[in-house]
Design an enzyme around this catalytic site. Structure first.
Site, PDB file in Angstrom:
ATOM      1  N   LEU A  92       0.828  -1.203   0.000  1.00  8.21           N
ATOM      2  CA  LEU A  92       0.000   0.000   0.000  1.00  8.21           C
ATOM      3  C   LEU A  92       0.857   1.245   0.000  1.00  8.21           C
ATOM      4  CD1 LEU A  92      -2.630  -0.985   2.724  1.00  8.21           C
ATOM      5  CD2 LEU A  92      -3.053  -0.748   0.281  1.00  8.21           C
ATOM      6  N   GLU A 126     -10.145   0.615   8.060  1.00  3.68           N
ATOM      7  CA  GLU A 126      -9.844  -0.610   8.808  1.00  3.68           C
ATOM      8  C   GLU A 126      -8.543  -0.389   9.554  1.00  3.68           C
ATOM      9  OE1 GLU A 126      -9.473  -3.611   5.748  1.00  3.68           O
ATOM     10  OE2 GLU A 126     -11.331  -2.925   4.817  1.00  3.68           O
ATOM     11  N   TYR A 267      -9.360  -9.453   5.398  1.00  2.00           N
ATOM     12  CA  TYR A 267      -9.913  -8.172   4.957  1.00  2.00           C
ATOM     13  C   TYR A 267     -10.297  -8.096   3.478  1.00  2.00           C
ATOM     14  CZ  TYR A 267      -4.794  -7.771   4.706  1.00  2.00           C
ATOM     15  OH  TYR A 267      -3.471  -8.021   4.499  1.00  2.00           O
ATOM     16  N   LYS A 357      -0.299   6.081   8.335  1.00  2.00           N
ATOM     17  CA  LYS A 357       0.603   5.533   9.345  1.00  2.00           C
ATOM     18  C   LYS A 357       0.663   6.432  10.571  1.00  2.00           C
ATOM     19  CE  LYS A 357       3.129   2.242   8.410  1.00  2.00           C
ATOM     20  NZ  LYS A 357       4.024   1.842   7.351  1.00  2.00           N
ATOM     21  N   CYS A 451      27.321  -8.179  42.710  1.00  2.00           N
ATOM     22  CA  CYS A 451      25.886  -8.411  42.552  1.00  2.00           C
ATOM     23  C   CYS A 451      25.116  -7.424  43.433  1.00  2.00           C
ATOM     24  CB  CYS A 451      25.542  -9.847  42.944  1.00  2.00           C
ATOM     25  SG  CYS A 451      23.760 -10.133  42.967  1.00  2.00           S
ATOM     26  N   CYS A 454      23.308  -9.705  46.295  1.00  2.00           N
ATOM     27  CA  CYS A 454      24.018 -10.463  47.334  1.00  2.00           C
ATOM     28  C   CYS A 454      25.474 -10.040  47.515  1.00  2.00           C
ATOM     29  CB  CYS A 454      23.930 -11.958  47.041  1.00  2.00           C
ATOM     30  SG  CYS A 454      24.896 -12.456  45.612  1.00  2.00           S
ATOM     31  N   CYS A 475      22.168 -16.426  46.277  1.00  2.00           N
ATOM     32  CA  CYS A 475      21.663 -15.101  45.920  1.00  2.00           C
ATOM     33  C   CYS A 475      20.129 -15.122  45.991  1.00  2.00           C
ATOM     34  CB  CYS A 475      22.141 -14.743  44.517  1.00  2.00           C
ATOM     35  SG  CYS A 475      21.512 -13.177  43.910  1.00  2.00           S
TER      36      CYS A 475
HETATM   37  S1  IVH Z   1      -5.331  -4.293   2.135  1.00  2.00           S
HETATM   38  C1  IVH Z   1      -3.994  -4.583  -2.214  1.00  2.00           C
HETATM   39  N1  IVH Z   1      -6.137  -4.156   4.644  1.00  2.00           N
HETATM   40  O1  IVH Z   1      -0.574  -3.882   5.265  1.00  2.00           O
HETATM   41  C2  IVH Z   1      -4.290  -4.148  -0.820  1.00  2.00           C
HETATM   42  N2  IVH Z   1      -3.834  -4.557   4.225  1.00  2.00           N
HETATM   43  O2  IVH Z   1       1.294  -2.037   3.922  1.00  2.00           O
HETATM   44  C3  IVH Z   1      -3.672  -5.040   0.146  1.00  2.00           C
HETATM   45  N3  IVH Z   1      -2.495  -4.890   6.234  1.00  2.00           N
HETATM   46  O3  IVH Z   1       0.543  -6.047   2.750  1.00  2.00           O
HETATM   47  C4  IVH Z   1      -3.760  -4.710   1.543  1.00  2.00           C
HETATM   48  N4  IVH Z   1      -4.125  -4.655   7.679  1.00  2.00           N
HETATM   49  O4  IVH Z   1      -0.154  -7.079   4.998  1.00  2.00           O
HETATM   50  C5  IVH Z   1      -5.100  -4.324   3.803  1.00  2.00           C
HETATM   51  N5  IVH Z   1      -6.993  -4.062   6.790  1.00  2.00           N
HETATM   52  C6  IVH Z   1      -5.967  -4.229   5.960  1.00  2.00           C
HETATM   53  C7  IVH Z   1      -4.648  -4.492   6.454  1.00  2.00           C
HETATM   54  C8  IVH Z   1      -3.617  -4.650   5.533  1.00  2.00           C
HETATM   55  C9  IVH Z   1      -2.839  -4.893   7.529  1.00  2.00           C
HETATM   56  C10 IVH Z   1      -1.117  -5.101   5.734  1.00  2.00           C
HETATM   57  C11 IVH Z   1      -1.018  -6.059   4.576  1.00  2.00           C
HETATM   58  C12 IVH Z   1      -0.375  -5.281   3.472  1.00  2.00           C
HETATM   59  C13 IVH Z   1       0.302  -4.180   4.210  1.00  2.00           C
HETATM   60  C14 IVH Z   1       0.495  -2.994   3.316  1.00  2.00           C
END
Ligand code: IVH
Length: 716
Positions: A92, A126, A267, A357, A451, A454, A475
Site C-alpha cells: 500500500l 480498517e 480483509y 501511518k 551483585c 548479594c 543469591c
Molecule cells: S489491504 C492490495 N487491509 O498492510 C491491498 N492490508 O502495507 C492489500 N495490512 O501487505 C492490503 N491490515 O499485509 C489491507 N486491513 C488491511 C490491512 C492490511 C494490515 C497489511 C497487509 C499489506 C500491508 C500494506
C-alpha cells in the site's frame, strides 16, 4: 482425560459420527472465534475435538477433506514450496499525515474524472494490523492452500502451519445468494451481528473458488508469554509480535507453530463462481468474510468523505492501544469496488487504498536511576528507572538498557534526559540521550562489579555479553526467580502461589528450593502476613495437585538452561523419567530432532551439579512424580488405531518384554489390563500362557499370538 467415548460400533456409525463431529466442531469454532459468542464450554469443545481425532485415528479413510483436526493427508513437515499467487499481493502507498490523505483523495477524484472538488466519496476504514499478509485459497469450501506474501507474485506454501491457527476456518459456511447473484446474508443468523439481513428463502451456495487476503498476527498477550519463556530458557527473544508471528509461521514443524498461539484477521475476499457475484463494496466484502466464517477485525467502519476518515484515525490513535494486537495505522479503502477496476494499480500498490501511518511512539523523560535485575540464571540486566511518561497508551516508568555495552554506547547517566521508545510498542527501551540537556558535573555511569542483591563479585563467561552473579544457590534474587519459574503456568502451574507469596515464603525462610513447597503446612502458612486459613488451605491443595503434572512440565520447571517448553517436550518424548534423562549421554540426546548440542550439553551439566541431583532426590522424597504418567506414554505421532481397545498380555513374548508391549499398546491409544474379562478385546498369548489364555477362550475373547500382535503393531 474426560468423556471421549470408546470407539465401538460399525464403520457406518463411525462415518456418520465423523460427519456430525466435523460439522459441530466447525459450528462451535465459528461461534467462539468469529462471533465471539461461544455456545458450549471449552472443555466440551475439547471433548468433541478429541473424539473426532480418535475416530479419524482409528479410521483415517473416514476423515473429511478440510477436517478441523487438520489430520487429513498431512505430511509431517512443511516444505515451503513456491506458490504463484493467482491475484498478486500488492503493498500500500503510505500517508504519513492528514495532508497526504487529502492528496490521495484528490488523485482519486482526478482518476475517476469527478470535477466537483467537494464531491464526497465513501470509504471503509480498517485498522492496519501489524502482522504478515497471507493468501488463502478455498476450493468447494475447503481450505486447500495458504501462502505468505513473498515478493508479491510468488510466496511460500505454509498451508500446514496455517491449519494450526484455530480461528482459520478449514471449511467455509455456505452463504445465501439472491436471484441476481448478490450476497443475501449468512446461512445462519446466529449472533445476529451481520449487517445484511438474511433472506431465508434465498438458496445456499458454497462458491467453487474463494481467495482471501488477511493478516496473521501474534496477540500481544501471547507474545509477552512467549518471550518470557524464551528469556527464561536463555533463548533469543523476538523484538516484536510481528517478528514472532513471522518466525512462528515459518517453522518447519507445524507442531511448533501450533504451540505459538497465532491468530488471524481477514480483509479481502475474491469470489469465482457463476452463482455468486464478486462483492460490490468493501463493506459488503467484510460481511461476506464473516458469513463464510472468517475472523474480521471488528473496528472497521464505513465513512463518508475524507474528514470522517481523519476523525476515525484520530479516534483510534488512542483506542488502538487497548487492543490485544498491534496496529501501526489505518487502511483506507474506497468502498465502491466497482471503482477499483477503473482506478487500477501501480506496479506495487492499488490506487483505491492508502495506509495512514501513525508516527512512531517515542517520548522524552528523565533517567532517575539505573538499577539491576538478577535473573534465574544469575544474568544481571540494567534497568532504567524513569520519570513516569505517557507512551503508546500506557505510563512508562521502567525501560530496558539491555547490557553494560549498551549503557556505555549511549553514555547514559542518571539525571540525563533520554528518548524512550516502545520497540513494537511493548517493551520500552532507551534509544538515545539528549546530550544538550545533560546537567553540569554529571559523571559517566560505573557498572557495578558486585551483585546488587548479594554482593558477590560478578563474572562474565566466555564470549557472553551478559554479566552474571555466580552465587547460584545463595543469591536471594536467583532463589526467588527459580521458585517463581517452578510455580509458573507452563511449569508446575501452582495457581495459588503468586510472585508476592514466593517472595514472602523466601523471606520467612519457609521455601528455598522447589521441594520445600511440598513441606508447607497449615501452621507455617497461616503464620505469614495477610494469610488466612482459607487461603492457606487453597495454597496447600494447589501445591498438592502439582505433584503429578507430568514429565514435560517437570523438566521445564527445573529451569535447565536453554530448555524451554519445546525442549522439555522433546526430551519428555524420548525419556520416561527424570532418572533416565539424568543418565542420558549428551550424544544420545543430541540426535533427537530439534534438540542439538546446546540443549544436550546444558542438560548434562545440570545433572552433574550436586545441588541439582540432591534436588531431584528431595523431590522424590516429598512425592513429586518424576516418571511419565499414563497419558504421557501415549504417543500423539502414532495413529490411535487401538483407541478404546483393551489388551491383556500373558505368557512370555520372545521379541519384546511385557513393558514394551504395553507401551506400544498405550502409544496407539489402547489400554493394557492384567485380568481377562468380557470387556477384554484381545489377549496376546506368549510362551507358557496359562489360565488367562484359558479364560479368554472360554469367554470367546480374540487371542493373538506374538506374530499376529506384531503384525497389528506394524500395520498401524
Ligand atoms: S489491504 C492490495 N487491509 O498492510 C491491498 N492490508 O502495507 C492489500 N495490512 O501487505 C492490503 N491490515 O499485509 C489491507 N486491513 C488491511 C490491512 C492490511 C494490515 C497489511 C497487509 C499489506 C500491508 C500494506
Amino acid at each position: 482425560m474426560t468423556g471421549v467415548p470408546p470407539i465401538t460400533g460399525s464403520v457406518d456409525e463411525a462415518r456418520a459420527r465423523v460427519e456430525e463431529l466435523t460439522r459441530l466442531i466447525e459450528h462451535h469454532r465459528f461461534a467462539y472465534y468469529v462471533l465471539d459468542n461461544p455456545e458450549i464450554s471449552d472443555s466440551r469443545f475439547d471433548e468433541l475435538y478429541r473424539e473426532l481425532e480418535a475416530l479419524e485415528g482409528a479410521y483415517p479413510e473416514l476423515a473429511l477433506p478440510g477436517s478441523p483436526t487438520g489430520r487429513v493427508g498431512a505430511p509431517p513437515s512443511t516444505d515451503f514450496k513456491e506458490v504463484t499467487h493467482r491475484i498478486p499481493l500488492l503493498s500500500l502507498a503510505n500517508a504519513m499525515n492528514f495532508d497526504d490523505l487529502e492528496k490521495w483523495q484528490d488523485r482519486l477524484l482526478r482518476g475517476l474524472e469527478i470535477e466537483d472538488e467537494n464531491a464526497s466519496l465513501d470509504y471503509v476504514c480498517e485498522l492496519k494490523i501489524d502482522g504478515l499478509s497471507i493468501a488463502l485459497t478455498y476450493r468447494n469450501g475447503e481450505f486447500v492452500e495458504g501462502a505468505t506474501r513473498g515478493n508479491g507474485a510468488v510466496g511460500e506454501d505454509v498451508t500446514l502451519n496455517l491449519r494450526t491457527i484455530k480461528s482459520l476456518p478449514t471449511r467455509l459456511n455456505p452463504v445465501r445468494v439472491s436471484a441476481d447473484g448478490t450476497f443475501a446474508g449468512p446461512a445462519s443468523v446466529a449472533g445476529g451481528t451481520s449487517s445484511v439481513t438474511a433472506e431465508s428463502s434465498a438458496p445456499l451456495v458454497v462458491p467453487s473458488l474463494v481467495e482471501v487476503r488477511g493478516e496473521v498476527y501474534m496477540p500481544v498477550s501471547s507474545f509477552v508469554g512467549l518471550n518470557q519463556g524464551l528469556a527464561e530458557s536463555n533463548e533469543p527473544v523476538f523484538a516484536n509480535p510481528r517478528n514472532a508471528a513471522s518466525g512462528s509461521l515459518r517453522q518447519k514443524d507445524p507442531k511448533k507453530t501450533a504451540s505459538r498461539k497465532l491468530a488471524l484477521f481477514t480483509y479481502l475476499v475474491y469470489v469465482t463462481d457463476d452463482r455468486l457475484a464478486q462483492p460490490g463494496t468493501q463493506h459488503e466484502n467484510m460481511a461476506i468474510l464473516k458469513a463464510f466464517g472468517f475472523p474480521v477485525e471488528p473496528n472497521w467502519r464505513r465513512v463518508s468523505g475524507v474528514e470522517a476518515v481523519k476523525e476515525y484515525c484520530r479516534d483510534f490513535d488512542e483506542r488502538r492501544h487497548g487492543l490485544d494486537y498491534q496496529t501501526d495505522g489505518v487502511v483506507v479503502k474506497l468502498d465502491d469496488r466497482g471503482l477499483w477496476n477503473v482506478l487500477g494499480a501501480t506496479s506495487h500498490s492499488p490506487r483505491w487504498a492508502v495506509a495512514f501511518k501513525y508516527p512512531p511512539e517515542e517520548a522524552e523523560t528523565v533517567l532517575l536511576e539505573i538499577t539491576f535485575d538478577v535473573g534465574r540464571t544469575g544474568a544481571v540486566t540494567p534497568v532504567a528507572n524513569l520519570e513516569p511518561v505517557k507512551l503508546a497508551g500506557t505510563t512508562v516508568k521502567r525501560a530496558s538498557l539491555h547490557n553494560a555495552s549498551q549503557i556505555a554506547r549511549l553514555d547514559a547517566r542518571p539525571g540525563d534526559t533520554v528518548v524512550v521508545r516502545k520497540a513494537g510498542e511493548i517493551i520500552p527501551e532507551v534509544v538515545s540521550v539528549v546530550l544538550k540537556a545533560r546537567p553540569d558535573g554529571s559523571q559517566p555511569f560505573v557498572y557495578p562489579h558486585q551483585c546488587p542483591v548479594c554482593g558477590t563479585a560478578l563474572v562474565r563467561f566466555g564470549e557472553e555479553v551478559v554479566v552474571r552473579c555466580p552465587n547460584t544457590y545463595g543469591c536471594r534474587s536467583q532463589i526467588e526467580r527459580r521458585l517463581k519459574h517452578w510455580v509458573s503456568r507452563d511449569a508446575m502451574d501452582i495457581e495459588g502461589v503468586g510472585e508476592v507469596l514466593v517472595e514472602q515464603l523466601v523471606k520467612a525462610r519457609l521455601v528455598e528450593r522447589p521441594s520445600d513447597f511440598y513441606r508447607l503446612s497449615l501452621e507455617s502458612l497461616t503464620g505469614l502476613e495477610r494469610m488466612g486459613e482459607k487461603s492457606a488451605k487453597n495454597v496447600l491443595s494447589q501445591v498438592e495437585a502439582s505433584r503429578t503434572r507430568g514429565l514435560k512440565r517437570l523438566i521445564y520447571a527445573l529451569g535447565i538452561r536453554h530448555v524451554g517448553t519445546m525442549g522439555a517436550e522433546l526430551l519428555a518424548g524420548r525419556y520416561d523419567s527424570i532418572d533416565e534423562l539424568a543418565a542420558a549421554r549428551s550424544e544420545d540426546m543430541a540426535v533427537i530432532d530439534g534438540v542439538g548440542p546446546t540443549i544436550s550439553e546444558a542438560v548434562v551439566e545440570f545433572f552433574q551439579d550436586q545441588h541439582n541431583r540432591e534436588l531431584i532426590e528431595d523431590l522424590k522424597a516429598v512425592g513429586v512424580a518424576t516418571e511419565k504418567d499414563e497419558s504421557e506414554l501415549k504417543s500423539p505421532d502414532l495413529p490411535q488405531t487401538f483407541a478404546g481397545k483393551i489388551f491383556v498380555i500373558t505368557g512370555t513374548l520372545a521379541r519384546m518384554d511385557r513393558k514394551e508391549a504395553e507401551d506400544a499398546i498405550k502409544a496407539r491409544g489402547g489400554k493394557a489390563s492384567s485380568s481377562v474379562s468380557k470387556k477384554t478385546d484381545y489377549v496376546v498369548a506368549g510362551e507358557k500362557a496359562g489360565s488367562k489364555l484359558e479364560k479368554a477362550r472360554s469367554l470367546g475373547v480374540s487371542v493373538l499370538d506374538e506374530n499376529e500382535f506384531l503384525a497389528m503393531l506394524e500395520s498401524s
